[in-house]
Write a protein that holds these residues in place. Structure first.
Motif: not given
Ligand code: PGA
Length: 287
Positions: A89, A117, A186-188, A254
């Protein structure tokens, strides 16, 4: 001359003739307005003014040496290669950052790894990269992490989505919607899951995709809603291909972080990039 106290030795050391050295001394004495040398018997001595002039000349020569060492060091810092890893991202704005960085330092070769991530965390645990840009780093790893930019997660929909007609959307109303979400790791995705859990909302239907680009296409095609970093959809929102909807409590705020393992000694190039990111963050946001 001040070291040797002899015209003959000074002349030979400087590859000049004796009269040339004597001329230089005279000129210096004229500038000082006082004699710099005195002859007692057969020997030459520095006068008090001569000693001051010698100290000053030594200082100047030290500063010149220091300056040229610093410049040489700087030239060294501006060559070589830099291994940067960024969250998928983050690549949307990092590309602009790198463009500016390589305009400033064209001799630095950059190796950019764009990954999610969980891969970033693995690389960090193995100390594989010079510097990492990611969403909030976990406490489970011993890392140095500094926030440098906001990363708002916004909700997006196709331009004809019926939700757009509603003035006020409560989070609870979203439970029945289909969401297109990122892959495990994924961090999102993790941030969205945490957000809904904290709000006590359980999303019923999800479709999983491993790329932000695919998610954008899916939402445009009307497959569902999505929550993505605002960095990834700037163009589509400007062109009207996607629209932002703002349920209560949105956007999810964030931050982006510059990260490296604690105890790692950053290479000069990594430190240069680190300061560059901290200094240029405001310009980058405007891209
Ligand atoms: P990602 O982004 O969803 O591409 O892994 C990292 C993050 O937002 O933490």
């Amino acid at each position: 001359m001040a070291e040797n106290l002899s015209y003959t030795k000074a002349a030979s050391q400087l590859h000049l003739s004796q009269p040339a050295v004597s001329m230089q001394v005279k000129q210096l004495e004229q500038t000082a307005g006082m004699p710099l040398l005195e002859q007692v018997g057969k020997k030459l001595y520095l006068t008090e003014a001569g000693q001051i002039m010698r100290n000053c000349a030594n200082d100047i020569s030290d500063r010149l040496k220091e300056t040229s060492e610093k410049i040489a060091q700087l030239q060294g810092y501006q060559r070589g290669s830099l291994k940067i890893s960024v969250a998928t991202t983050a690549s949307y704005f990092v590309i602009y950052m790198l463009k500016r960085f390589s305009e400033l330092y064209p001799q630095i070769t950059i190796n950019l790894d764009v990954t999610n991530r969980s891969s970033l965390l693995e690389q960090l645990s193995k100390n594989e990269r010079d510097i990492t840009i990611m969403g909030e780093p976990p406490n489970s790893l011993d890392l140095v992490a500094r926030p440098f930019m906001d990363n708002p997660l916004i909700m997006i929909a196709a331009p004809n989505d019926p939700l757009l007609k509603k003035k006020r959307i409560r989070l609870g109303e979203l439970a029945s919607q289909t969401f297109v979400i990122r892959e495990e790791g994924s961090g999102t995705r993790a941030a969205i899951q945490r957000f809904f859990e904290n709000a006590g909302v359980e999303i019923q239907s999800t479709i999983e995709m491993s790329s932000n680009e695919a998610i954008k296409q899916a939402v445009q095609a009307g497959l569902g809603l999505a929550i993505v970093s605002s960095h990834t959809v700037k163009l589509e929102i400007e062109s009207g291909h996607l629209v932002e909807i703002r349920p209560l409590q949105f956007p999810i705020m964030r931050k982006w972080y510059l990260v490296h393992p604690a105890g790692k000694i950053l290479s000069p190039l990594a430190s240069l990039f680190d300061s560059f990111v901290m200094d240029y963050k405001n310009e980058v946001i405007d891209e």
